[in-house]
Design a protein around this motif. Sequence first.
Motif, short mmCIF file in Angstrom:
data_model
loop_
_atom_site.label_atom_id
_atom_site.label_comp_id
_atom_site.label_asym_id
_atom_site.label_seq_id
_atom_site.Cartn_x
_atom_site.Cartn_y
_atom_site.Cartn_z
N ARG A 130 1.06 -1.11 -0.09
CA ARG A 130 0.63 0.09 -0.07
C ARG A 130 0.58 1.01 -0.11
O ARG A 130 0.74 2.03 0.93
CB ARG A 130 -0.85 -0.11 1.25
CG ARG A 130 -2.21 -0.92 0.89
CD ARG A 130 -3.07 -1.60 2.62
NE ARG A 130 -3.29 -0.60 3.17
CZ ARG A 130 -4.07 -0.22 2.70
NH1 ARG A 130 -5.26 -1.17 1.73
NH2 ARG A 130 -5.25 0.60 3.36
N ASN A 131 1.25 1.14 -0.98
CA ASN A 131 2.17 2.31 -0.78
C ASN A 131 2.00 3.37 -1.85
O ASN A 131 1.28 3.09 -3.28
CB ASN A 131 4.10 2.18 -2.03
CG ASN A 131 3.99 1.74 -0.02
OD1 ASN A 131 4.04 2.28 1.05
ND2 ASN A 131 5.63 0.97 -0.47
N ILE A 132 2.53 4.82 -2.94
CA ILE A 132 2.22 5.68 -3.87
C ILE A 132 3.77 5.19 -5.33
O ILE A 132 4.38 5.18 -4.47
CB ILE A 132 2.38 6.84 -3.24
CG1 ILE A 132 1.33 7.20 -2.38
CG2 ILE A 132 2.57 7.95 -4.47
CD1 ILE A 132 -0.31 7.61 -2.97
N LEU A 133 3.20 4.95 -5.80
CA LEU A 133 3.97 5.11 -7.26
C LEU A 133 3.63 5.54 -8.46
O LEU A 133 2.65 6.19 -9.00
CB LEU A 133 3.78 3.83 -7.92
CG LEU A 133 4.95 3.05 -9.04
CD1 LEU A 133 6.68 3.72 -8.20
CD2 LEU A 133 4.80 1.59 -9.43
N ILE A 134 4.40 6.38 -8.13
CA ILE A 134 4.25 8.17 -9.47
C ILE A 134 5.15 8.08 -10.37
O ILE A 134 6.35 7.50 -11.38
CB ILE A 134 4.32 9.25 -8.60
CG1 ILE A 134 3.81 9.67 -7.95
CG2 ILE A 134 4.45 10.75 -10.37
CD1 ILE A 134 3.97 11.01 -7.03
N LEU A 135 4.04 7.59 -12.18
CA LEU A 135 5.05 7.04 -13.41
C LEU A 135 4.92 8.52 -13.96
O LEU A 135 3.35 9.17 -13.89
CB LEU A 135 3.99 6.14 -13.94
CG LEU A 135 4.24 4.81 -13.40
CD1 LEU A 135 3.04 4.20 -13.41
CD2 LEU A 135 5.56 4.30 -13.21
N ASP A 136 6.26 8.79 -14.68
CA ASP A 136 6.02 10.27 -15.09
C ASP A 136 6.00 9.98 -16.44
O ASP A 136 7.10 10.08 -17.02
CB ASP A 136 6.77 11.40 -14.51
CG ASP A 136 7.03 12.50 -15.28
OD1 ASP A 136 6.50 12.83 -16.05
OD2 ASP A 136 7.62 13.38 -14.85
N GLU A 137 5.10 10.41 -16.76
CA GLU A 137 5.29 10.09 -18.70
C GLU A 137 5.41 8.97 -19.10
O GLU A 137 6.71 8.75 -20.04
CB GLU A 137 5.45 11.07 -18.98
CG GLU A 137 5.30 12.23 -19.25
CD GLU A 137 4.22 12.59 -20.31
OE1 GLU A 137 4.40 12.28 -21.07
OE2 GLU A 137 3.77 13.89 -20.32
N PRO A 138 5.15 7.62 -18.98
CA PRO A 138 6.09 6.55 -18.98
C PRO A 138 5.45 5.66 -20.10
O PRO A 138 6.81 5.23 -20.76
CB PRO A 138 5.91 5.05 -17.83
CG PRO A 138 3.57 5.97 -17.59
CD PRO A 138 3.81 7.93 -17.88
N THR A 139 4.94 6.12 -21.03
CA THR A 139 4.63 5.61 -22.24
C THR A 139 5.80 6.08 -23.55
O THR A 139 5.35 5.80 -24.61
CB THR A 139 3.32 5.36 -22.97
OG1 THR A 139 2.45 7.15 -22.41
CG2 THR A 139 2.86 4.61 -21.08
N GLU A 140 6.36 7.52 -23.54
CA GLU A 140 6.48 8.23 -24.11
C GLU A 140 8.11 6.98 -25.44
O GLU A 140 7.93 7.76 -26.59
CB GLU A 140 7.92 9.58 -23.60
CG GLU A 140 8.06 10.78 -24.41
CD GLU A 140 6.72 11.20 -24.55
OE1 GLU A 140 6.37 11.26 -25.61
OE2 GLU A 140 5.59 11.91 -23.65
N ALA A 141 8.64 6.33 -24.95
CA ALA A 141 9.33 5.73 -25.91
C ALA A 141 8.71 4.39 -25.67
O ALA A 141 10.02 3.75 -26.51
CB ALA A 141 11.29 5.40 -24.85
N LEU A 142 7.45 4.75 -25.66
CA LEU A 142 7.38 2.98 -25.83
C LEU A 142 6.06 3.26 -27.24
O LEU A 142 5.47 3.77 -27.54
CB LEU A 142 6.54 2.25 -24.68
CG LEU A 142 6.85 2.16 -23.51
CD1 LEU A 142 6.04 1.53 -22.09
CD2 LEU A 142 8.05 1.92 -23.62
#
Lengths: 367, 504
Positions: B163-175
């Motif tokens: 139960r933690n926080i995960l922040i994904l900053d523009e993770p799909t830019e290179a995908l």
Amino acid sequence: MKKTEGIPTVTDSGKAVSSGSEWRRLLSFQNISAIYIFVVIFVIFSILVPALTGTQSFLAPGTWANLLDTQSLTVLAAIAVLIPLTAGVFNLAVGAEISFAMMLCIVLQLPSAQYQKDLGLALGLPWPVAAIITVLAGGLIGLASGLVVTRLKIDSFIATLGMSSILIALAYLISANRPFSVPAGFGSLSAANIPLGPFRLTLPVIVLIVIAVVGWYVLERTPIGRRMYAAGFNPDGARLSGVNVSRLQLGALVVGGLIAGVIGVLASSKFGGSPGYGNGMLLPALAAVFLGSTQFKGGRFNIWGTVLALYVLAVGIQGFLLVRVPDWITDFFYGVALIGAVAMSRWERTSKRLGAVKRATTLGSKK
Amino acid sequence: MSPSLGGAPLLTITGMVKEFPGLRALDDVSLDVHSGEIVAVVGHNGSGKSTLVKILAGVYTKDAGEVEFPASTADEPTELHIIHQDLGLSMQLTAIENLGIQKRQGVAGWAPFNKKQEIAHARELISRFGEPFDVTVPVGRLAPAQRSIIAIARALDGWKHPRNILILDEPTEALHASEVRVLFDAVKKLAAQGAGIIFISHRLDEVLDLSDRVVVLRDGRKVADESRERIDHDRLVAHVTGVAAGEAETGRVGRPHGDVVLEVENLSGAGIEDVDLTLHAGEVVGIAGVLGSGREALPALMFGSVPSHADRFELGGEPYEDRSPAESIRRGMGFVPGDRAKFGSIRLMTARENVTLPELKSLTNGAGAVSTKRERAHVMELIAKYDVKPPRPEQVFAQFSGGNQQKVVFAKWLRNNPRVLLLEEPTQGVDIGAKQALYGAIDAAAAAGAGVVVCSSEAKELVRLCDRVLVLRNGRVAAELSGEDLTETRVVLEGYGLGNEGEQ
């Protein structure tokens, strides 16, 4: 807008600055620290030298005339480092370039009949011809370094360090690792002088003055100099402003090589040929260039700062030698001076940047 | 909030404010994230989403507001992990080494490796997100999606509870699209285990696909916070652009145009394929597109700072094949790059030296020296004309504020009345006042006969400035908008490749 209230805190040499504070800035320690250091050194040694040695030699005019002459070649070496550095490239090969040029200039003059066996370049040329070939060879060496840096895109630090090692090897090769004395008649070149009151302006000093004045004019007055500084500060930004960065860097290394060739000719006329002579000039030259950058121009490499810095360092060394400190102090002193000078120039830039950041944030918070 | 998400939120942000000189980047933004929830934070460039992440990461300090972890207890402290866009992996090291980097610090860094154990551990971490892959090759040789998974696995390694926080900053830019699936499955698994996820993106379709709740930021303010079921594509676009369909401002019409100043056919180069462009004197043409569409690559290709090929490239009626910045300037082009510090200026030189750098010939006297007096007078005049503050030609460039720096850059390129002016993000990092001044300068340059190309990520700016906008997608021109069609909404929709849906 309250924003404008922040503006007076911005201190810079604007038009609005009164002449009084302009003088204060010009005479500030930050602007001309080398002169203050010089005064301190001068006072210390003019007390110490008579006290310790019982002579007045530190204050004797002869000491100073001699210093001006002997150090002029090192100052020229510093200018040969300074010019490429302004355009953003190191020339760490300057010492080896000088060594090589010295050997070349001497060997070319050796009588072929006597030396041709083991010295292929002993052509028995008259000294003016040998001198011209040497200077041109210096230019070619600079061109080679320049092509390695601009075409092969090898960092100038590495490229000229490698070049330096190659040139040391070549200097040994062309001279078969032998020292030579000054060929007959050639010595008159470096001894040529114009009497000037109690002093005599020797040819090396005259050459130094001419090159320094021309260098100053080109660097600080002409569009080429402006573009060189821009290339040195930010090559990418300069290129997008239409500056041909690689051509300038190439040219700067060629000029550095030509000057090294001139130094080689003058040095060989004075000392003959010893294959390692120039190698010791790199460190004082670098130290003077960086210390010089903290003088006058607030962080920019510049000719007069460099000239001043080198002579101040040399006076320090001279004082040490007169109080009979062992020779190794020279290397020690220049090493400390180089690191200290670079630290000073870094500090100056950082403090300027911090100042700017501080002003920017006060502008923001006042809003 | 969906009722299934009971209990205190994992993360609560209240009244967050961040100001930069002349700009309020975040204005009273509040947000909470519950366990098991995927919250998307959407917005255009400059909306404040990256500022928000940077505050949470500790890069910036907030000016006001609270960040709290209400669900955090002594036994189960809530941790916050951020995966930045560049992932922060060392490309030459293997997955195992990357996974170990954070843990093996201090004294632990001296302990010998137990290779077998580490491989097993790495595999176990990765297999949580699907098929395991080779963990012993350098990360640089793995697929981009696999790299993202390593970054996530590393963030998760050592979580004592889910139960933690995960922040994904523009993770799909290179995908690629197929890889996005892999990543999204991994993220959904995590949320199902109880993690709270913040997903920062500007790709609207992905946001709608993945999130449980959508938060929209615009100009630093939160303009929407709605659950996924209650929002559809059109509403999302309206929130992001701030323009409801039908009431949009349109591009300019009826500005007089002169002759063709630039004619480009099939321009190709890094990031650009077969782009045609015809530019008239007095015309302002915009280039739009999402990041990676080629929008940011085009001006450098035209200016010649990056090599390119074109079947035809004519400047002022003359063919111009071997393009280089120096030659482009000589032929009357000007280029204001997007990265002011790196490309647009010499930061440590004075405003005066920056302004005159591209062309010093006209200020040079008979002796080959720059005439100080003439240069000063000339620069002083330009500084007054473009209202640079403080009006000090001798001040070092870096010491001006962003807006005034850009005015200096404009003065530098406009002083010789260019035939073609290329602008890349002309008002990035500039306050509102300076922005209007720069817009005025662009209008005036066009009125004086320059052909202007503006590449911008800000649709509003393009609509304000341009007669015509080319929208790029995957390096090609996907649409050309002008007149009635040139609206913010259309520019944004065409950029995402959703032009038809927008027309219904």
